[in-house]
Design a protein around this motif. Structure first.
Motif, PDB file in Angstrom:
ATOM      1  N   HIS A 178     -57.256 -31.641  18.030  1.00  0.00           N
ATOM      2  CA  HIS A 178     -58.142 -30.533  18.224  1.00  0.00           C
ATOM      3  C   HIS A 178     -57.698 -29.403  17.398  1.00  0.00           C
ATOM      4  N   TRP A 179     -56.496 -29.362  17.008  1.00  0.00           N
ATOM      5  CA  TRP A 179     -55.763 -28.497  16.416  1.00  0.00           C
ATOM      6  C   TRP A 179     -55.932 -28.535  14.670  1.00  0.00           C
ATOM      7  N   GLY A 180     -56.697 -27.705  14.054  1.00  0.00           N
ATOM      8  CA  GLY A 180     -56.904 -28.015  12.710  1.00  0.00           C
ATOM      9  C   GLY A 180     -55.865 -27.568  11.565  1.00  0.00           C
ATOM     10  N   GLY A 181     -54.952 -26.545  12.461  1.00  0.00           N
ATOM     11  CA  GLY A 181     -54.147 -25.555  11.526  1.00  0.00           C
ATOM     12  C   GLY A 181     -54.824 -24.620  10.401  1.00  0.00           C
ATOM     13  N   SER A 182     -54.368 -24.696   9.325  1.00  0.00           N
ATOM     14  CA  SER A 182     -55.059 -23.620   8.328  1.00  0.00           C
ATOM     15  C   SER A 182     -55.859 -24.165   7.400  1.00  0.00           C
ATOM     16  N   THR A 183     -57.092 -23.553   6.963  1.00  0.00           N
ATOM     17  CA  THR A 183     -58.032 -23.931   6.240  1.00  0.00           C
ATOM     18  C   THR A 183     -57.597 -23.746   4.507  1.00  0.00           C
ATOM     19  N   GLY A 184     -56.376 -23.002   4.266  1.00  0.00           N
ATOM     20  CA  GLY A 184     -56.024 -22.788   3.006  1.00  0.00           C
ATOM     21  C   GLY A 184     -56.655 -21.745   2.459  1.00  0.00           C
ATOM     22  N   ASP A 185     -57.794 -21.233   3.058  1.00  0.00           N
ATOM     23  CA  ASP A 185     -58.490 -20.096   2.507  1.00  0.00           C
ATOM     24  C   ASP A 185     -57.894 -18.688   2.288  1.00  0.00           C
ATOM     25  N   ASP A 186     -57.905 -18.077   1.343  1.00  0.00           N
ATOM     26  CA  ASP A 186     -57.246 -16.834   0.734  1.00  0.00           C
ATOM     27  C   ASP A 186     -58.049 -15.689   1.210  1.00  0.00           C
ATOM     28  N   GLY A 187     -59.051 -15.643   2.134  1.00  0.00           N
ATOM     29  CA  GLY A 187     -59.978 -14.814   2.709  1.00  0.00           C
ATOM     30  C   GLY A 187     -59.139 -14.064   3.790  1.00  0.00           C
ATOM     31  N   PRO A 188     -60.111 -13.140   4.640  1.00  0.00           N
ATOM     32  CA  PRO A 188     -59.633 -12.814   5.641  1.00  0.00           C
ATOM     33  C   PRO A 188     -59.210 -13.533   6.734  1.00  0.00           C
ATOM     34  N   VAL A 189     -58.249 -13.073   7.750  1.00  0.00           N
ATOM     35  CA  VAL A 189     -57.601 -14.025   8.592  1.00  0.00           C
ATOM     36  C   VAL A 189     -58.810 -14.853   9.439  1.00  0.00           C
ATOM     37  N   GLU A 190     -60.082 -14.446   9.554  1.00  0.00           N
ATOM     38  CA  GLU A 190     -60.955 -15.029  10.315  1.00  0.00           C
ATOM     39  C   GLU A 190     -61.545 -16.302   9.869  1.00  0.00           C
ATOM     40  N   SER A 249     -47.886 -23.183  13.589  1.00  0.00           N
ATOM     41  CA  SER A 249     -49.434 -23.256  13.792  1.00  0.00           C
ATOM     42  C   SER A 249     -50.153 -23.373  12.478  1.00  0.00           C
ATOM     43  N   TRP A 250     -49.614 -23.257  11.475  1.00  0.00           N
ATOM     44  CA  TRP A 250     -50.517 -23.561  10.252  1.00  0.00           C
ATOM     45  C   TRP A 250     -50.552 -25.036   9.778  1.00  0.00           C
ATOM     46  N   LEU A 251     -50.025 -25.913  10.707  1.00  0.00           N
ATOM     47  CA  LEU A 251     -50.149 -27.273  10.379  1.00  0.00           C
ATOM     48  C   LEU A 251     -51.227 -27.600  11.545  1.00  0.00           C
ATOM     49  N   SER A 252     -51.715 -28.867  10.769  1.00  0.00           N
ATOM     50  CA  SER A 252     -52.675 -29.482  11.780  1.00  0.00           C
ATOM     51  C   SER A 252     -51.926 -30.268  12.950  1.00  0.00           C
ATOM     52  N   GLY A 253     -52.681 -30.285  14.044  1.00  0.00           N
ATOM     53  CA  GLY A 253     -51.703 -31.217  15.261  1.00  0.00           C
ATOM     54  C   GLY A 253     -51.370 -32.545  14.907  1.00  0.00           C
ATOM     55  N   MET A 254     -52.058 -33.038  13.705  1.00  0.00           N
ATOM     56  CA  MET A 254     -51.982 -34.550  13.503  1.00  0.00           C
ATOM     57  C   MET A 254     -50.974 -34.608  12.112  1.00  0.00           C
ATOM     58  N   GLU A 255     -50.419 -33.481  11.772  1.00  0.00           N
ATOM     59  CA  GLU A 255     -49.463 -33.475  10.547  1.00  0.00           C
ATOM     60  C   GLU A 255     -48.404 -32.857  10.721  1.00  0.00           C
ATOM     61  N   LEU A 256     -47.751 -33.351  12.052  1.00  0.00           N
ATOM     62  CA  LEU A 256     -46.448 -32.338  12.705  1.00  0.00           C
ATOM     63  C   LEU A 256     -45.226 -33.041  11.610  1.00  0.00           C
ATOM     64  N   GLU A 257     -44.415 -32.131  11.420  1.00  0.00           N
ATOM     65  CA  GLU A 257     -43.355 -32.566  10.444  1.00  0.00           C
ATOM     66  C   GLU A 257     -42.337 -33.066  11.594  1.00  0.00           C
ATOM     67  N   PRO A 258     -41.737 -34.292  11.019  1.00  0.00           N
ATOM     68  CA  PRO A 258     -40.877 -35.118  12.016  1.00  0.00           C
ATOM     69  C   PRO A 258     -39.790 -34.583  12.592  1.00  0.00           C
ATOM     70  N   ASP A 259     -38.994 -33.767  11.751  1.00  0.00           N
ATOM     71  CA  ASP A 259     -37.957 -32.805  12.405  1.00  0.00           C
ATOM     72  C   ASP A 259     -38.326 -31.370  12.699  1.00  0.00           C
TER      73      ASP A 259
END
Length: 181
Positions: free
Chosen positions: A23-35, A124-134
């Protein structure tokens, strides 16, 4: 010593319930405001050392303020955030010594958090499904209601942020403590 320090690229770290990672999507990659930055934007909106955000049907703890490598000391129930130190051992000793000597917790940095299952510390910028292994840490904390408190620490050559979980039997209202954003 501790084997895993979770690093971050500048944003906050997240401690999320293991079953809610999808359920954690991380960052959308949007360069706009934090919202417009998705879930990462919600984590970035937390001011200070601590905050809570909704993730699925539970809440996750945001570790904000400093982009500091972070680990968890199970015996002390404490997240240790490395701001400055010559060595891991020196930093851990400074954190443990502060607890033994009755560290002064920041009165503005406290909340109540319900933990139902193991949690995962990750960037937190990562999706919960894309965790870095280390670069994540699974933490098995006893289920319950926890008072979470934090403070900055400066001890000789060491600097850290301490975030401690204190289990409580309080089943009533959180007593004015902050809630999720």
């Amino acid at each position: 010593m501790v084997s895993v320090w979770v690093e971050n690229e500048g944003g906050p770290l997240l401690v999320a319930p293991e079953s809610e990672l999808a359920h954690w999507g991380g960052s959308t990659g949007d360069d706009g405001p934090v919202e417009t930055w998705g879930d990462y934007g919600r984590a970035c909106s937390v001011r200070g050392y601590l905050g809570l955000v909704d993730v699925g049907g539970q809440q996750a703890l945001v570790l904000g303020d400093e982009p500091a490598p972070t680990t968890y000391l199970a015996e002390e129930r404490m997240f240790l955030r490395w701001v400055a130190a010559d060595s891991e051992a020196e930093l851990i000793e400074a954190g443990q010594r502060a607890l033994q000597n009755g560290v002064q917790w920041d009165e503005d940095e406290g909340l109540m958090w319900v933990i139902r299952e193991p949690v995962v510390l990750f960037e937190s910028w990562l999706s919960g499904m894309e965790l870095e292994p280390d670069n994540h840490l699974v933490i098995d904390i006893e289920p319950g209601r926890y008072r979470v408190r934090a403070t900055g620490l400066s001890d000789h050559h060491s600097g850290a942020i301490l975030v401690q979980l204190q289990q409580t039997s309080d089943v009533g209202d959180a007593g004015g403590m902050p809630r999720a954003v």
